[in-house]
Design an enzyme around this catalytic site. Structure first.
Site, PDB file in Angstrom:
ATOM      1  N   ASP A   1       0.866  -1.183   0.000  1.00 51.84           N
ATOM      2  CA  ASP A   1       0.000   0.000   0.000  1.00 51.84           C
ATOM      3  C   ASP A   1       0.899   1.229   0.000  1.00 51.84           C
ATOM      4  OD1 ASP A   1       0.008   1.139   3.020  1.00 51.84           O
ATOM      5  OD2 ASP A   1      -0.130  -1.043   3.129  1.00 51.84           O
TER       6      ASP A   1
ATOM      7  N   ASP B   1      -9.584   3.707   6.328  1.00 51.27           N
ATOM      8  CA  ASP B   1      -8.369   3.588   7.139  1.00 51.27           C
ATOM      9  C   ASP B   1      -8.624   4.257   8.489  1.00 51.27           C
ATOM     10  OD1 ASP B   1      -5.889   3.715   8.289  1.00 51.27           O
ATOM     11  OD2 ASP B   1      -4.890   4.699   6.616  1.00 51.27           O
TER      12      ASP B   1
ATOM     13  N   GLU C   1      -7.246   5.102  11.914  1.00 53.65           N
ATOM     14  CA  GLU C   1      -6.068   5.244  12.756  1.00 53.65           C
ATOM     15  C   GLU C   1      -6.193   6.405  13.729  1.00 53.65           C
ATOM     16  OE1 GLU C   1      -2.314   5.168  10.703  1.00 53.65           O
ATOM     17  OE2 GLU C   1      -3.216   4.308   8.912  1.00 53.65           O
TER      18      GLU C   1
END
Length: 477
Positions: free
Chosen positions: A51, A143, A145
């Protein structure tokens, strides 16, 4: 993806297709490390990927994606957006390049829950990353985080809203990227998201810890210091929990895409071959008045002409002047492969139908059909009184014409009359009459008890606009 780069493994292991397990084992650390292809991991994690974001383009360096693929990589995730305003400046180039070399690819969105709503970020992501509906496109990724200061309950709601918004826009379930610790601490180890594929980030382990009630992982990011030919610096390394054919199915791949390392034009390596399908779409009316019904219908068949029954034809719409498609309905095909849906159309839009791929059949996308809106006829209604002043108890005629803006008569339509007595602010309905040919004439007699003001109103309809007359005052002496 950056936050989870807390644990660093030893030298990366990148498998080239065709390499023997003993050779791979000699190049790896002696223990079962991330992505080792011996022992228990071998049966499930056989395809490797990377990625990337702008950090793999430091100082403007480019990625040689052909070399990346030749070095044993099967797939790549590319950062598309962050928050509701940032777009990775290298996304478009990397997206096109990964497609051109035959890598399966997916786009990811870095969540910023403190900046804008989940829905706004989801729509922004889709506007930049697209619909993930082409051969080779993996599902989009959220994503996770950063919490943005949200508590467990609020972050769960934010996450759910983003996922549902993207799913409604593209018709595919997104992937959740997270680490075990982040999910357990910040989402309370919620088990409410197991319908979405899991991409887990967990380093320095032979198998990742799977949180949140998921039975297994779909992708595993096992290191952040990987080295791959074609990328100048370090890169995140990932494994797919399945075979190349299963990866192809997840990536909407309707045709054979050569395995990584296969020379261009050589399809002798494992890939995926499915029965090709096609779906048609037709509209009952290409132009309608706002609020009028339209039937959209079509047929799902194999390329050989055989009908496909029991498949969901997902109807999507895109308002005129916009770029984002939204799901309208999922319509099962009948025994003849036919489907139909009737919609009430309020504004101009384009429509298409998509049918998801299966392990046996390719994905199908119909031609786009557009439905325009026919403008309504603008109407005018006039009103006059036979006399401006009368004695109490006398009768007076109210009359006028209902016409279009160009003077053409509009007959057979209901005209309502309203009265507002002097000193009052409230209008009261007196009654109605029907406009008649040949001039759109209308009239009504009234017997006012006191000085009053009158108006005539045409409510409009499917073909005609609403109209209101001038106010007419009748004085009672």
């Amino acid at each position: 993806m950056t936050v989870k780069r807390k644990h660093v493994l030893a030298r990366p292991v990148v498998r080239k297709h065709g390499a023997s397990l003993s050779r791979i084992a000699r190049g790896a650390v002696a223990t079962v490390a991330a992505f080792c292809l011996v022992g228990t991991a071998a049966a499930s994690a056989s395809e490797l990927g990377v990625d990337v974001s702008k950090w793999q383009h430091t100082n403007g360096t480019s990625i040689d994606w052909a070399s990346v693929k030749a070095d044993g990589v099967s797939f790549a995730f590319v950062k598309a957006t962050e928050g509701s305003t940032y777009t990775n400046p290298y996304f478009a180039g990397d997206w096109a390049a990964t497609r051109s070399v035959g890598l399966y690819h997916g786009a990811y969105h870095f969540a910023r829950p403190s900046v804008g709503s989940a829905g706004a970020q989801a729509r922004y992501f889709v506007s930049k990353a697209g619909l993930a509906d082409q051969p080779g496109d993996l599902p989009p990724v959220l994503d996770l985080e950063a919490t943005g200061g949200l508590g467990v309950a609020a972050l769960r709601t934010w996450t759910s809203n983003w996922l549902k918004t993207v799913e409604s826009l593209i018709g595919r379930k997104p992937i959740i990227y997270t680490s075990p610790t982040f999910w357990e601490n910040n989402l309370g180890n919620s088990t409410a998201f197991t319908a979405y594929p899991l991409w887990i980030a967990h380093y320095k382990v032979s198998q990742p810890r799977v949180p949140g009630g998921w039975s297994t992982w779909t992708f595993w990011q096992g290191r952040s210091d990987g080295r791959v030919t074609g990328v100048s610096g370090s890169v995140d390394m990932n494994a797919f929990n399945g075979t190349l054919a299963q990866l192809a199915t997840l990536a909407n791949a309707p045709v054979t895409i050569p395995a990584p390392g296969t020379p261009s034009g050589d399809t002798s390596q494992p890939g995926t071959t499915k029965t090709a399908t096609s779906v048609s779409l037709a509209t009952s009316r290409p132009s309608v008045y706002a609020g009028q019904n339209v039937t959209l219908s079509g047929d799902l068949t194999t390329d050989a002409g055989g009908p496909l029954a029991g498949r969901n034809a997902v109807l999507r719409s895109r308002p005129a002047g916009q770029t984002t498609w939204s799901q309208v309905a999922a319509i099962p095909t009948d025994a003849a492969g036919h489907f139909a849906a009737t919609l009430k159309v309020s504004s101009a839009a384009s429509y298409k139908v998509t049918v998801a791929a299966t392990t046996k059949y390719t994905r199908a996308v119909s031609p786009v059909q557009s439905v325009s809106i026919t403008p309504k006829t603008i109407t005018k209604v006039s009103l006059a009184a036979g006399r401006a002043a009368i004695r109490r108890g006398a009768r007076v005629r109210l009359f006028g014409h209902l016409t279009s803006s160009n003077g053409a008569a509009v007959s057979g339509k209901q005209v309502r009359y309203y009265v507002r007595p002097a000193g009052s602010t409230t209008w009261r309905l007196l009654g109605s009459t029907t406009s008649v040919a040949p001039s759109g004439w209308h009239q009504r007699y009234v017997k006012p008890a006191k000085t009053s003001t009158y108006k005539a109103v045409f409510a409009g309809g499917l073909r005609f606009t609403r109209a209101r007359s001038v106010l007419v005052k009748v004085t009672v002496r």
